[in-house]
Write a protein that holds these residues in place. Structure first.
Motif, PDB file in Angstrom:
ATOM      1  N   ILE A  38      28.548 -59.557   7.656  1.00 51.06           N
ATOM      2  CA  ILE A  38      27.156 -59.629   7.203  1.00 51.06           C
ATOM      3  C   ILE A  38      26.333 -60.367   8.252  1.00 51.06           C
ATOM      4  O   ILE A  38      26.880 -61.041   9.126  1.00 51.06           O
ATOM      5  CB  ILE A  38      27.043 -60.324   5.825  1.00 51.06           C
ATOM      6  N   ALA A  42      21.928 -63.546   6.293  1.00 51.40           N
ATOM      7  CA  ALA A  42      22.600 -63.420   4.996  1.00 51.40           C
ATOM      8  C   ALA A  42      23.599 -64.555   4.807  1.00 51.40           C
ATOM      9  O   ALA A  42      23.710 -65.122   3.707  1.00 51.40           O
ATOM     10  CB  ALA A  42      23.298 -62.071   4.881  1.00 51.40           C
ATOM     11  N   GLN A  45      21.758 -67.632   3.787  1.00 58.13           N
ATOM     12  CA  GLN A  45      21.379 -67.593   2.365  1.00 58.13           C
ATOM     13  C   GLN A  45      22.578 -67.927   1.473  1.00 58.13           C
ATOM     14  O   GLN A  45      22.449 -68.683   0.502  1.00 58.13           O
ATOM     15  CB  GLN A  45      20.814 -66.225   2.005  1.00 58.13           C
ATOM     16  N   HIS A  46      23.725 -67.366   1.804  1.00 53.98           N
ATOM     17  CA  HIS A  46      24.930 -67.656   1.021  1.00 53.98           C
ATOM     18  C   HIS A  46      25.319 -69.132   1.136  1.00 53.98           C
ATOM     19  O   HIS A  46      25.745 -69.744   0.155  1.00 53.98           O
ATOM     20  CB  HIS A  46      26.088 -66.771   1.461  1.00 53.98           C
TER      21      HIS A  46
END
Length: 103
Positions: A38, A42, A45-46
């Motif tokens: 990813i 991303a 964000q995770h």
């Protein structure tokens, strides 16, 4: 944070992969992202979700932000899972006792 937050955060496979990648120690975002399919945004964000859930800590080291597993956050989740295990053992013991009485 609560164990509910931890469970919700770990429901996503990408987040579980991030936690797995941190089992060997703290790492910067770039290293974490390199091992995942990813994008770096991303991953960021995770990481925020995992940090907000109390599962990760974030510390600055020069210009890098190092993420690591939070022992306190994992401990809250472990205590919850241990309580489930205790309940399961109690039910098993009760069933075994009931079976013994039937014999």
């Amino acid at each position: 944070m609560s164990y509910e937050d931890a469970i919700a955060a770990l429901a996503d496979p990408s987040r579980r992969a991030i936690v797995e990648s941190l089992r060997t120690g703290a790492r910067p975002v770039g290293e974490i992202a390199d091992g995942l399919p990813i994008s770096r945004p991303a991953v960021s964000q995770h990481l925020r979700v995992l940090t907000d859930a109390g599962l990760l800590t974030c510390a600055s080291s020069g210009t890098k932000r190092l993420y690591a597993i939070s022992p306190e956050g994992v401990d809250a989740l472990r205590r919850y899972l241990d309580s489930l295990w205790g309940d399961a053992l109690a039910c098993f013991s009760e069933a075994a006792q009931s079976k013994k009485e039937q014999l």
